[in-house]
Design a protein around this motif. Sequence first.
Motif, PDB file in Angstrom:
ATOM      1  N   CYS A 108       2.030  27.062  70.220  1.00 29.73           N
ATOM      2  CA  CYS A 108       2.864  28.264  70.246  1.00 29.73           C
ATOM      3  C   CYS A 108       2.800  29.029  71.559  1.00 29.73           C
ATOM      4  CB  CYS A 108       2.452  29.204  69.104  1.00 29.73           C
ATOM      5  SG  CYS A 108       2.691  28.514  67.449  1.00 29.73           S
ATOM      6  N   TYR A 109       1.641  29.085  72.187  1.00 26.37           N
ATOM      7  CA  TYR A 109       1.481  29.983  73.324  1.00 26.37           C
ATOM      8  C   TYR A 109       2.348  29.646  74.532  1.00 26.37           C
ATOM      9  CZ  TYR A 109      -2.170  33.016  71.515  1.00 26.37           C
ATOM     10  OH  TYR A 109      -2.851  33.954  70.798  1.00 26.37           O
ATOM     11  N   PRO A 110       2.603  28.376  74.864  1.00 25.12           N
ATOM     12  CA  PRO A 110       3.500  28.128  76.014  1.00 25.12           C
ATOM     13  C   PRO A 110       4.880  28.762  75.853  1.00 25.12           C
ATOM     14  CG  PRO A 110       2.292  26.143  75.483  1.00 25.12           C
ATOM     15  CD  PRO A 110       1.974  27.127  74.390  1.00 25.12           C
ATOM     16  N   SER A 111       5.455  28.662  74.658  1.00 26.86           N
ATOM     17  CA  SER A 111       6.755  29.301  74.438  1.00 26.86           C
ATOM     18  C   SER A 111       6.636  30.815  74.463  1.00 26.86           C
ATOM     19  CB  SER A 111       7.342  28.832  73.101  1.00 26.86           C
ATOM     20  OG  SER A 111       6.483  29.169  72.029  1.00 26.86           O
ATOM     21  N   PHE A 112       5.507  31.355  73.986  1.00 29.70           N
ATOM     22  CA  PHE A 112       5.293  32.801  74.031  1.00 29.70           C
ATOM     23  C   PHE A 112       5.180  33.284  75.472  1.00 29.70           C
ATOM     24  CE2 PHE A 112       3.109  32.784  69.599  1.00 29.70           C
ATOM     25  CZ  PHE A 112       4.340  32.561  69.018  1.00 29.70           C
ATOM     26  N   PHE A 113       4.466  32.526  76.304  1.00 30.83           N
ATOM     27  CA  PHE A 113       4.345  32.904  77.710  1.00 30.83           C
ATOM     28  C   PHE A 113       5.706  32.891  78.407  1.00 30.83           C
ATOM     29  CE2 PHE A 113      -0.177  30.995  77.616  1.00 30.83           C
ATOM     30  CZ  PHE A 113      -0.651  32.147  77.033  1.00 30.83           C
ATOM     31  N   PHE A 114       6.506  31.874  78.085  1.00 31.92           N
ATOM     32  CA  PHE A 114       7.839  31.802  78.687  1.00 31.92           C
ATOM     33  C   PHE A 114       8.693  32.993  78.257  1.00 31.92           C
ATOM     34  CE2 PHE A 114      12.268  30.474  78.739  1.00 31.92           C
ATOM     35  CZ  PHE A 114      12.392  29.951  80.023  1.00 31.92           C
ATOM     36  N   ALA A 115       8.624  33.342  76.961  1.00 30.32           N
ATOM     37  CA  ALA A 115       9.393  34.492  76.466  1.00 30.32           C
ATOM     38  C   ALA A 115       8.897  35.783  77.096  1.00 30.32           C
ATOM     39  CB  ALA A 115       9.298  34.561  74.951  1.00 30.32           C
ATOM     40  N   ARG A 116       7.589  35.906  77.281  1.00 26.96           N
ATOM     41  CA  ARG A 116       7.032  37.118  77.895  1.00 26.96           C
ATOM     42  C   ARG A 116       7.552  37.307  79.310  1.00 26.96           C
ATOM     43  NH1 ARG A 116       6.441  40.912  80.030  1.00 26.96           N
ATOM     44  NH2 ARG A 116       4.607  42.200  80.438  1.00 26.96           N
ATOM     45  N   LEU A 117       7.771  36.225  80.040  1.00 23.92           N
ATOM     46  CA  LEU A 117       8.198  36.336  81.427  1.00 23.92           C
ATOM     47  C   LEU A 117       9.712  36.397  81.592  1.00 23.92           C
ATOM     48  CD1 LEU A 117       5.733  33.787  83.077  1.00 23.92           C
ATOM     49  CD2 LEU A 117       5.589  36.269  83.129  1.00 23.92           C
ATOM     50  N   TYR A 118      10.470  35.712  80.726  1.00 25.52           N
ATOM     51  CA  TYR A 118      11.900  35.539  80.990  1.00 25.52           C
ATOM     52  C   TYR A 118      12.804  36.021  79.864  1.00 25.52           C
ATOM     53  CZ  TYR A 118      10.009  32.507  84.604  1.00 25.52           C
ATOM     54  OH  TYR A 118       9.313  32.023  85.684  1.00 25.52           O
ATOM     55  N   PRO A 120      15.196  38.289  78.135  1.00 22.90           N
ATOM     56  CA  PRO A 120      15.977  39.422  78.674  1.00 22.90           C
ATOM     57  C   PRO A 120      16.080  40.584  77.692  1.00 22.90           C
ATOM     58  CG  PRO A 120      17.462  37.705  77.927  1.00 22.90           C
ATOM     59  CD  PRO A 120      16.073  37.161  77.742  1.00 22.90           C
ATOM     60  N   VAL A 121      14.961  41.200  77.388  1.00 22.30           N
ATOM     61  CA  VAL A 121      14.950  42.394  76.545  1.00 22.30           C
ATOM     62  C   VAL A 121      14.238  43.501  77.309  1.00 22.30           C
ATOM     63  CG1 VAL A 121      15.013  41.118  74.376  1.00 22.30           C
ATOM     64  CG2 VAL A 121      12.805  41.671  75.411  1.00 22.30           C
ATOM     65  N   ALA A 122      14.185  44.669  76.692  1.00 17.98           N
ATOM     66  CA  ALA A 122      13.509  45.799  77.338  1.00 17.98           C
ATOM     67  C   ALA A 122      12.039  45.460  77.592  1.00 17.98           C
ATOM     68  CB  ALA A 122      13.618  47.042  76.461  1.00 17.98           C
ATOM     69  N   PRO A 123      11.495  45.804  78.756  1.00 22.51           N
ATOM     70  CA  PRO A 123      10.096  45.464  79.052  1.00 22.51           C
ATOM     71  C   PRO A 123       9.115  46.005  78.016  1.00 22.51           C
ATOM     72  CG  PRO A 123      11.228  46.205  81.039  1.00 22.51           C
ATOM     73  CD  PRO A 123      12.164  46.463  79.896  1.00 22.51           C
ATOM     74  N   MET A 124       9.367  47.219  77.496  1.00 24.93           N
ATOM     75  CA  MET A 124       8.455  47.786  76.509  1.00 24.93           C
ATOM     76  C   MET A 124       8.444  46.954  75.238  1.00 24.93           C
ATOM     77  SD  MET A 124       8.334  51.660  74.986  1.00 24.93           S
ATOM     78  CE  MET A 124      10.100  51.743  74.957  1.00 24.93           C
ATOM     79  N   THR A 125       9.621  46.542  74.768  1.00 24.90           N
ATOM     80  CA  THR A 125       9.703  45.722  73.565  1.00 24.90           C
ATOM     81  C   THR A 125       9.029  44.375  73.772  1.00 24.90           C
ATOM     82  OG1 THR A 125      11.786  46.792  72.974  1.00 24.90           O
ATOM     83  CG2 THR A 125      11.291  44.693  71.914  1.00 24.90           C
ATOM     84  N   ASN A 126       9.282  43.764  74.902  1.00 25.63           N
ATOM     85  CA  ASN A 126       8.693  42.466  75.210  1.00 25.63           C
ATOM     86  C   ASN A 126       7.173  42.541  75.253  1.00 25.63           C
ATOM     87  OD1 ASN A 126       8.355  39.823  75.957  1.00 25.63           O
ATOM     88  ND2 ASN A 126       9.559  39.961  77.822  1.00 25.63           N
ATOM     89  N   ILE A 128       5.107  44.863  73.849  1.00 27.20           N
ATOM     90  CA  ILE A 128       4.484  45.232  72.579  1.00 27.20           C
ATOM     91  C   ILE A 128       4.466  44.056  71.616  1.00 27.20           C
ATOM     92  CG2 ILE A 128       4.756  46.685  70.530  1.00 27.20           C
ATOM     93  CD1 ILE A 128       5.749  48.881  72.362  1.00 27.20           C
ATOM     94  N   ILE A 129       5.523  43.255  71.602  1.00 23.18           N
ATOM     95  CA  ILE A 129       5.577  42.124  70.671  1.00 23.18           C
ATOM     96  C   ILE A 129       4.413  41.171  70.889  1.00 23.18           C
ATOM     97  CG2 ILE A 129       6.865  40.009  70.159  1.00 23.18           C
ATOM     98  CD1 ILE A 129       9.417  41.587  70.333  1.00 23.18           C
ATOM     99  N   TRP A 130       4.194  40.774  72.116  1.00 22.63           N
ATOM    100  CA  TRP A 130       3.167  39.761  72.364  1.00 22.63           C
ATOM    101  C   TRP A 130       1.761  40.348  72.370  1.00 22.63           C
ATOM    102  CZ3 TRP A 130       5.865  36.078  70.970  1.00 22.63           C
ATOM    103  CH2 TRP A 130       7.183  35.918  71.378  1.00 22.63           C
ATOM    104  N   VAL A 131       1.619  41.583  72.791  1.00 19.89           N
ATOM    105  CA  VAL A 131       0.290  42.210  72.736  1.00 19.89           C
ATOM    106  C   VAL A 131      -0.146  42.416  71.293  1.00 19.89           C
ATOM    107  CG1 VAL A 131      -0.962  44.349  73.211  1.00 19.89           C
ATOM    108  CG2 VAL A 131       0.418  43.309  74.997  1.00 19.89           C
ATOM    109  N   THR A 132       0.761  42.900  70.445  1.00 18.89           N
ATOM    110  CA  THR A 132       0.412  43.124  69.040  1.00 18.89           C
ATOM    111  C   THR A 132       0.150  41.806  68.327  1.00 18.89           C
ATOM    112  OG1 THR A 132       1.769  45.115  69.027  1.00 18.89           O
ATOM    113  CG2 THR A 132       1.173  44.190  66.899  1.00 18.89           C
ATOM    114  N   MET A 133       0.914  40.779  68.639  1.00 17.47           N
ATOM    115  CA  MET A 133       0.655  39.466  68.056  1.00 17.47           C
ATOM    116  C   MET A 133      -0.758  38.994  68.394  1.00 17.47           C
ATOM    117  SD  MET A 133       0.421  36.009  68.944  1.00 17.47           S
ATOM    118  CE  MET A 133       1.201  35.988  70.551  1.00 17.47           C
ATOM    119  N   ALA A 134      -1.153  39.151  69.660  1.00 15.19           N
ATOM    120  CA  ALA A 134      -2.496  38.751  70.064  1.00 15.19           C
ATOM    121  C   ALA A 134      -3.565  39.597  69.374  1.00 15.19           C
ATOM    122  CB  ALA A 134      -2.633  38.854  71.582  1.00 15.19           C
TER     123      ALA A 134
END
Length: 259
Positions: A108-118, A120-126, A128-134
């Motif tokens: 799962c994490y490679p796709s999560f890393f790609f989504a975190r970097l690329y 196209p959503v608001a930086p705050m939303t992007n 919070i999603i991955w930090v809270t998941m972790a």
Amino acid sequence: MNWIYRTVISIGGRNMLFALKAATLTVILAIPSFLKTSAEFAYANKFVWAVFMAQLTLTRFRGDTTLGVIARITSTFASCLIGTVIWYISAGNGRGNPYGQAAVCAVCYPSFFFARLYWPVAPMTNLIIWVTMALVVGYSYDDTHLTVSSSPEWGIDVAWRRFVLVTVGALAAGIFSHFPPSTTIRSYQRRTLATTSAELGSIYCLVVSYANSHVKKDNTITVRSLLAIRSKLKRSLVLKENFIYEVNTNVPYVDSHVR
């Protein structure tokens, strides 16, 4: 005496009043952690999450605060679901093991890393999603493998506590944003345009004076003023995007003579 005057004036300024409002919100949300009757419950359920989210959500302008409330609640809900699914895929009904966790994370994490970097959503939303998941996955693993003084347990228990406390902190900040001093982006934009117009008039006078003068003068002040105005207008363009999140309570003025 000059510094005394400036100190007294700054105490009544908008920045100081906003700081006092934010401090009051922080103290109110932190009270359960310092009362003898509720301290154990607050530490066990991570009340500090609500305090952090309230501090991060509250801003000078109501539109920005409303955007923060919406973005944090929606992104936290989605991330809690993602973290819970990842945990139960790796652990099942058990308490988790490092091999299952490593296998799921490797997929799962490679796709999560790609989504975190690329993504196209608001930086705050992007973020919070991955930090809270972790956080959901990490706290679940810590609670099942380590002895800690206070833990929100694991799996769905971590997820719902995180979501509830983030919601409490964000909504508290949204409510406090309507307390005085309450500033809207619309009023800030009006003041910015008014002061900019006055400054442009002064700069125009400097430019005309410089053009009509036959003596070579230093135009550094004029150039710096123009650059300052340009940066101010660029900042106002960024703030203008959050107009839609403000509730306009003003009654529209209608001139009876125009009808």
